[in-house]
Design a protein around this motif. Structure first.
Motif, short mmCIF file in Angstrom:
data_model
loop_
_atom_site.label_atom_id
_atom_site.label_comp_id
_atom_site.label_asym_id
_atom_site.label_seq_id
_atom_site.Cartn_x
_atom_site.Cartn_y
_atom_site.Cartn_z
N HIS A 42 0.91 -1.17 0.03
CA HIS A 42 -0.06 0.04 0.08
C HIS A 42 0.86 1.35 0.02
CE1 HIS A 42 -3.33 2.39 0.56
NE2 HIS A 42 -3.02 2.90 1.49
N ILE A 62 -6.13 -2.47 -5.83
CA ILE A 62 -7.04 -3.48 -4.98
C ILE A 62 -6.16 -4.14 -3.72
CG2 ILE A 62 -8.17 -4.28 -7.12
CD1 ILE A 62 -5.73 -6.48 -7.43
N SER A 64 -5.82 -3.28 -0.67
CA SER A 64 -6.56 -3.29 0.78
C SER A 64 -7.46 -4.50 0.74
CB SER A 64 -7.27 -2.21 0.75
OG SER A 64 -8.39 -1.72 -0.11
N THR A 65 -8.04 -4.93 -0.49
CA THR A 65 -8.88 -6.15 -0.56
C THR A 65 -8.32 -7.43 -0.86
OG1 THR A 65 -9.69 -5.36 -2.83
CG2 THR A 65 -11.03 -4.69 -1.01
N HIS A 66 -7.14 -7.39 -1.58
CA HIS A 66 -6.83 -8.54 -2.07
C HIS A 66 -5.07 -8.85 -1.53
CE1 HIS A 66 -9.88 -7.94 -5.20
NE2 HIS A 66 -9.70 -9.28 -5.23
N GLU A 80 -10.93 -6.10 -12.01
CA GLU A 80 -11.70 -5.29 -11.15
C GLU A 80 -12.09 -4.17 -11.90
OE1 GLU A 80 -12.75 -5.95 -8.16
OE2 GLU A 80 -12.15 -7.98 -7.87
#
Length: 111
Positions: A42, A62, A64-66, A80
């Motif tokens: 990140h 992506i 934060s989600t993956h 996505e």
């Protein structure tokens, strides 16, 4: 691998690499609708956005989600962007990635 050292090297070299890649086709980062980067961290994503002068809303993030999916982050982020409607016909995306050691690669996709 020394992650901090590689990230610093990537951030130093990425802007010039992107500029040369895009200029060779008469394009610039401003002509890209979306940027789909390799997503190892990140923090790296935030630094890259600042370093290349691109609004974070134009970067498909992506992480934060993956999490760190290594090489799978680019195809997952591309999926996505397509599934969410952010990438549609008539749009252009820059796919850009780095690898340990440091290798940098990129391509432009017109949809």
């Amino acid at each position: 691998m020394n992650g901090k050292k590689v990230m610093k090297l990537a951030l130093q070299n990425m802007p010039a690499f992107m500029e040369e890649l895009l200029a060779s086709k008469g394009m610039s980062v401003e002509t890209m609708d979306l940027i789909i980067p390799h997503q190892a961290s990140h923090l790296g994503m935030a630094h890259m956005s600042k370093r290349i002068g691109v609004d974070p809303s134009r970067i498909v993030d992506i992480y934060s989600t993956h999490g760190n999916q290594v090489a799978a982050s680019i195809p997952t982020a591309l999926h996505e962007a397509l599934a969410s409607g952010r990438l549609q016909p008539g749009k252009r995306a820059l796919l850009i990635g780095t690898a340990a050691g440091l290798s940098i690669g990129g391509m432009v996709m017109d949809f």
